[in-house]
Scaffold this motif. Structure first.
Motif, PDB file in Angstrom:
ATOM      1  N   PHE A 301      -4.695-113.055 -64.504  1.00 18.41           N
ATOM      2  CA  PHE A 301      -4.847-112.259 -63.284  1.00 18.41           C
ATOM      3  C   PHE A 301      -6.258-111.694 -63.213  1.00 18.41           C
ATOM      4  O   PHE A 301      -6.982-111.658 -64.211  1.00 18.41           O
ATOM      5  N   ARG A 302      -6.650-111.278 -62.014  1.00 15.36           N
ATOM      6  CA  ARG A 302      -7.959-110.658 -61.839  1.00 15.36           C
ATOM      7  C   ARG A 302      -7.810-109.457 -60.909  1.00 15.36           C
ATOM      8  O   ARG A 302      -7.158-109.545 -59.865  1.00 15.36           O
ATOM      9  N   ILE A 303      -8.413-108.330 -61.305  1.00 16.86           N
ATOM     10  CA  ILE A 303      -8.376-107.097 -60.522  1.00 16.86           C
ATOM     11  C   ILE A 303      -9.805-106.712 -60.184  1.00 16.86           C
ATOM     12  O   ILE A 303     -10.674-106.677 -61.069  1.00 16.86           O
ATOM     13  N   ASP A 304     -10.077-106.443 -58.902  1.00 16.93           N
ATOM     14  CA  ASP A 304     -11.445-106.104 -58.498  1.00 16.93           C
ATOM     15  C   ASP A 304     -11.741-104.642 -58.814  1.00 16.93           C
ATOM     16  O   ASP A 304     -10.891-103.897 -59.329  1.00 16.93           O
ATOM     17  N   HIS A 305     -12.972-104.212 -58.478  1.00 17.81           N
ATOM     18  CA  HIS A 305     -13.389-102.857 -58.842  1.00 17.81           C
ATOM     19  C   HIS A 305     -12.645-101.783 -58.045  1.00 17.81           C
ATOM     20  O   HIS A 305     -12.698-100.595 -58.390  1.00 17.81           O
ATOM     21  N   ASP A 306     -11.943-102.202 -56.975  1.00 22.39           N
ATOM     22  CA  ASP A 306     -11.118-101.261 -56.215  1.00 22.39           C
ATOM     23  C   ASP A 306      -9.668-101.245 -56.695  1.00 22.39           C
ATOM     24  O   ASP A 306      -8.774-100.732 -56.002  1.00 22.39           O
ATOM     25  N   ASN A 313      -2.576-116.736 -61.425  1.00 22.34           N
ATOM     26  CA  ASN A 313      -2.404-118.192 -61.499  1.00 22.34           C
ATOM     27  C   ASN A 313      -0.936-118.588 -61.338  1.00 22.34           C
ATOM     28  O   ASN A 313      -0.035-117.739 -61.311  1.00 22.34           O
ATOM     29  N   GLN A 314      -0.724-119.883 -61.210  1.00 18.37           N
ATOM     30  CA  GLN A 314       0.614-120.395 -60.947  1.00 18.37           C
ATOM     31  C   GLN A 314       1.573-120.111 -62.101  1.00 18.37           C
ATOM     32  O   GLN A 314       2.775-119.926 -61.904  1.00 18.37           O
ATOM     33  N   THR A 315       1.048-120.099 -63.333  1.00 19.07           N
ATOM     34  CA  THR A 315       1.891-119.799 -64.495  1.00 19.07           C
ATOM     35  C   THR A 315       2.489-118.406 -64.383  1.00 19.07           C
ATOM     36  O   THR A 315       3.660-118.177 -64.695  1.00 19.07           O
ATOM     37  N   PHE A 316       1.641-117.450 -63.923  1.00 17.99           N
ATOM     38  CA  PHE A 316       2.105-116.082 -63.721  1.00 17.99           C
ATOM     39  C   PHE A 316       3.217-116.056 -62.672  1.00 17.99           C
ATOM     40  O   PHE A 316       4.265-115.414 -62.847  1.00 17.99           O
ATOM     41  N   ILE A 391     -10.839-109.263 -65.570  1.00 19.00           N
ATOM     42  CA  ILE A 391     -10.049-110.485 -65.722  1.00 19.00           C
ATOM     43  C   ILE A 391      -9.144-110.297 -66.941  1.00 19.00           C
ATOM     44  O   ILE A 391      -9.605-109.929 -68.025  1.00 19.00           O
ATOM     45  N   GLY A 392      -7.858-110.525 -66.723  1.00 21.37           N
ATOM     46  CA  GLY A 392      -6.916-110.324 -67.818  1.00 21.37           C
ATOM     47  C   GLY A 392      -5.931-111.465 -67.943  1.00 21.37           C
ATOM     48  O   GLY A 392      -5.835-112.335 -67.069  1.00 21.37           O
ATOM     49  N   MET A 393      -5.205-111.459 -69.041  1.00 16.81           N
ATOM     50  CA  MET A 393      -4.184-112.480 -69.241  1.00 16.81           C
ATOM     51  C   MET A 393      -3.112-111.942 -70.171  1.00 16.81           C
ATOM     52  O   MET A 393      -3.335-110.997 -70.940  1.00 16.81           O
ATOM     53  N   PHE A 394      -1.939-112.572 -70.056  1.00 22.08           N
ATOM     54  CA  PHE A 394      -0.824-112.275 -70.949  1.00 22.08           C
ATOM     55  C   PHE A 394      -0.487-113.551 -71.713  1.00 22.08           C
ATOM     56  O   PHE A 394      -0.167-114.576 -71.104  1.00 22.08           O
ATOM     57  N   LEU A 395      -0.597-113.472 -73.031  1.00 19.37           N
ATOM     58  CA  LEU A 395      -0.346-114.621 -73.900  1.00 19.37           C
ATOM     59  C   LEU A 395       0.984-114.429 -74.623  1.00 19.37           C
ATOM     60  O   LEU A 395       1.212-113.410 -75.288  1.00 19.37           O
ATOM     61  N   ASP A 396       1.874-115.402 -74.480  1.00 17.55           N
ATOM     62  CA  ASP A 396       3.198-115.335 -75.109  1.00 17.55           C
ATOM     63  C   ASP A 396       3.061-115.535 -76.619  1.00 17.55           C
ATOM     64  O   ASP A 396       2.693-116.604 -77.092  1.00 17.55           O
ATOM     65  N   ILE A 397       3.327-114.475 -77.383  1.00 15.97           N
ATOM     66  CA  ILE A 397       3.233-114.548 -78.853  1.00 15.97           C
ATOM     67  C   ILE A 397       4.592-114.275 -79.482  1.00 15.97           C
ATOM     68  O   ILE A 397       4.666-113.913 -80.662  1.00 15.97           O
TER      69      ILE A 397
END
Length: 759
Positions: A301-306, A313-316, A391-397
């Protein structure tokens, strides 16, 4: 957009290579070892080399750069010891490259790190272009800046002048160079005819069917009609060059120069082909990157400065029913209460401080079970390096954490097995000096059996060096160190089947090996009781063997004393037989003689056997007539054979020499024993002796003598073969009662054969 992503995803590597080869910019890529693994067509053109000449070569060797005013090559980039460039760098001005043919090309270049989708460093990418014409133009303009004509001729921008009939009246050098033409080829001609326009080949520029759609002609017609300037008109030009079609993208400017009786139009042509292709490449790269991000098994995912989400993405989307507009609310609905608060606080701090974040949390999966994820994020920046958001992500661990828990349980189980094993296990870490020479070893682990075996306490020796082990003598410590060296250097396992510990006064056995690089394991077992029992057993066996040898020596020494009385008895019987006796007396004497002879034979066997055990039986080789020995031996048995109605025969074949060297007495004894047994145990049929000889390979003065005795007697069961050559043993006790004998004949025969080198 989804259709476009799907279309780009299905493109193959060949398409990507073809696209890069079509790019106007020269592109080189190299791997982690700085070896070139890609060069597009423009790069090969500028370098003046073939693809096979550059692939696998060092980037420094292929792209050797110089700078005006410097004789030595310049360093394009600075890198650490790992040869990695982590930030983009540009080439200094007035840097140039010399092709193998000596051609000097000024270059504009940009070097960047080549990263994978997850940010792993893969190598470098260099994008450059030949700016020689710009440099040349700059030099000329600087020299002749006040000369307008020279300025026109040498401007880096392609320029031409046309009249109202659109005929070219003048062109500058940049134009000629851009389109690879000579002045005589363009002066007085229309633009399309001068360039060799693809669409005006059949009828000429302005007269072909396709000329009405010509962007260049429409733009010029507008300027001539309106007598106005045209600015930044981008057009596409298709023309032939050396029988092949080329496409150029041109930025067109038209400046009317109108007088009362004359009008000319100065046209500037900026070749933006490289820029167009570059922009197309960027667009395609962006779309390709989006496609890759969508296909990654990671939620991005991506979050802007606001603090607004502008990309997921489609996986999310597939993992949770989530939308960009309601990203924060939707994602919190998939978290546990404790994780919701923690995630919002960490994300808020990261956005405000423009810093990275890293956390673990649980997210609700589509099957309504919580799975463990690692949430990570980092700031991203715009074109001008302005902070743009996160810019962030979640990784399945989840599986990784489950595996770690299982590993920890397994580790505890195996450590328990290690700790309570009956055998001693000691684990050492090798200690090296700066030259990687083994200097000592540190004890890092041991089990309870080690404490019991060596009488030491764990806390007294763990972390200590081998040379500091107090329960070892100096020579023991050095011997163990030498074995450690052998194990580490040659990778071999060393077995110590028995070793006496001097200070501990006990016997141990050990195995030394290296389970991993730089470590040594020693497995030891207490064999003190076993060794002491073994020593006592050896001593008992030695005493028994000594007694047996004494007995055998006694019998061997007594052979003369035993035979002398028996020979005297035989002599007295023979003398008595010469006297006048009745028939019954003669028969009694004959029976006595046979009994004495049988007794002498038995005693001879016993004495020979005793001599063999005592090691006093000697073999005396000498030359003798083999055939005479065989015949005389067989003759002595013929009477016995005839009495039993048996056929006794001798067969000779392949006789090389009748005279041989050997112990004839012992050979005769062997044949007598075998013949006697054959006749004794054969009641019907025959006994046959076969005599043959063979040469010994590569030894002309030696032969192999073979003597085989075959009979049609009672035979021996296969299961009884192992009893044939045991002392004082017969196959069946009933044979002794029926046939007599001591069970020594074959034993003596076998030992005599072995002493004579036979089988």
């Amino acid at each position: 957009m989804d259709e476009m992503r799907l279309h780009l995803k299905n493109k193959d590597k060949a398409w990507l290579v073809s696209t890069l080869n079509s790019a106007g910019d020269a592109i080189l890529t190299c791997d982690l070892d700085n070896r070139l693994d890609f060069a597009n067509a423009e790069a090969l053109r500028i370098l003046g080399r073939r693809l096979s000449d550059v692939l696998g070569k060092s980037l420094n060797d292929v792209l050797c750069l110089y700078r005006d005013g410097q004789q030595e090559p310049i360093q394009f980039w600075e890198s650490g010891g790992n040869n990695q460039v982590m930030t983009a760098v540009g080439l200094p001005r007035r840097s140039y490259y010399i092709r193998p043919d000596g051609h000097k090309s000024y270059l504009s270049a940009h070097l960047s790190p080549l990263l994978s989708e997850v940010g792993d460093y893969l190598g470098k990418v260099v994008v450059f272009r030949d700016i020689s014409r710009i440099i040349d133009a700059e030099k000329t303009i600087k020299k002749e800046r006040n000369n307008l004509k020279m300025m026109f001729d040498l401007l880096p921008t392609s320029m031409l002048v046309i009249d109202e009939e659109q005929s070219i009246t003048r062109v500058n050098q940049a134009f000629l160079k851009t389109f690879m033409l000579e002045e005589r080829q363009v002066t007085g001609k229309a633009f399309g005819d001068a360039l060799g326009c693809v669409f005006s080949v059949s009828g000429g520029c302005g007269y072909s069917l396709n000329c009405s759609n010509c962007q260049f002609r429409r733009t010029i017609n507008q300027a001539i009609t309106d007598k106005t300037m045209v600015r930044d008109k981008s057009i596409k030009v298709n023309f032939f060059h050396q029988a092949s079609e080329e496409i150029r993208y041109i930025n067109l400017n038209v400046l009317p120069i109108v007088t009362s009786n004359h009008a000319e139009y100065i046209i500037t042509l900026d070749d933006i082909t490289e820029q167009v292709y570059y922009e197309k490449g960027l667009k395609e790269a962006r779309e390709s990157s989006l496609s890759i991000l969508d296909s990654l098994p990671v939620m991005i995912f991506r979050i802007d400065h606001d603090h607004r989400c502008d990309f997921i993405n489609q996986t999310f989307k597939a993992f949770m029913n989530i939308a960009r507009e309601s990203f924060m609310e939707d994602i919190q609905s998939h978290m546990k209460k404790a994780d919701q608060t923690r995630f919002i606080e960490i994300l808020k701090d990261s956005l405000e401080e423009q810093s990275n974040f890293n956390m673990e949390l649980e997210l609700l999966s589509p099957n309504n079970t919580y799975r463990t994820f690692r949430g990570m994020g980092r700031p991203f920046y715009g074109k001008n390096q302005d902070y743009a958001g996160m810019i962030g992500m979640f990784l399945d661990i989840h599986d990784e954490r489950s595996a770690e828990e299982l590993f920890i349980k397994s580790q505890k189980k195996y450590y328990s097995l290690f700790k309570y094993m009956d055998s001693s296990i000691s684990y050492f870490k090798a200690l090296y000096d700066e030259g990687r020479n083994l200097v000592d070893a540190e004890l890092v682990e041991m089990n309870l059996a080690t404490e019991r075996l060596f009488g030491i306490k764990r806390n007294e020796v763990i972390g200590h060096k081998l040379s500091e082990m107090g329960f070892l003598e100096t020579e023991e410590s050095q011997g163990l160190f030498n074995r450690f060296q052998a194990v580490l250097s040659r990778g071999e396992n060393i077995q110590l089947e028995e070793y006496y510990m001097i200070r501990l006064k006990k016997w141990v056995e050990a195995s030394i090996y290296s389970p991993e690089a730089g470590y040594i394991a020693v497995l030891s077992s207490d064999m003190d009781s076993k060794k002491k029992t073994e020593i006592k057993l050896k001593q008992a066996i030695a005493r028994s063997e000594e007694a047996n040898r004494a007995k055998s020596e006694f019998l061997a020494n007594m052979s003369h004393e035993i035979r002398t009385p028996l020979n005297g008895i035989v002599g007295m019987i023979d003398l008595t037989a010469l006297e006048p006796l009745t028939e019954e007396q003669q028969d009694n004497l004959q029976t006595a003689k046979v009994c004495v002879s049988s007794l002498i034979g038995i005693i001879n066997d016993i004495l020979d056997f005793a001599k063999m055990e005592a090691g006093k039986l000697m073999i005396n080789p000498m030359s003798f007539n083999l055939m005479d020995l065989i015949e005389s031996t067989v003759k002595s048995h013929k009477k016995h054979a005839l009495e039993k109605g048996l056929e006794l025969s001798v067969d000779y074949h392949s006789i090389i020499s009748n005279f041989v060297i050997g112990d004839s007495i012992r050979l005769k004894q062997i044949i007598n024993n075998l013949l006697s047994n054959a006749i004794k145990f054969t009641n019907i049929g025959s006994v046959k002796i076969t005599v043959s000889q063979e040469t010994v390979p590569e030894k002309s003065d030696e032969i192999i003598q073979k003597i085989a005795i075959a009979d049609t007697g009672i035979g021996i069961d296969v299961k009884d073969y192992s009893m044939l050559f045991k002392s004082f043993t017969q196959i069946d006790g009933s044979y002794t009662r029926e046939y007599g004998g001591t069970g020594l004949g074959l034993v003596i025969t076998k030992q005599l054969l072995e002493m004579m080198g036979g089988v």
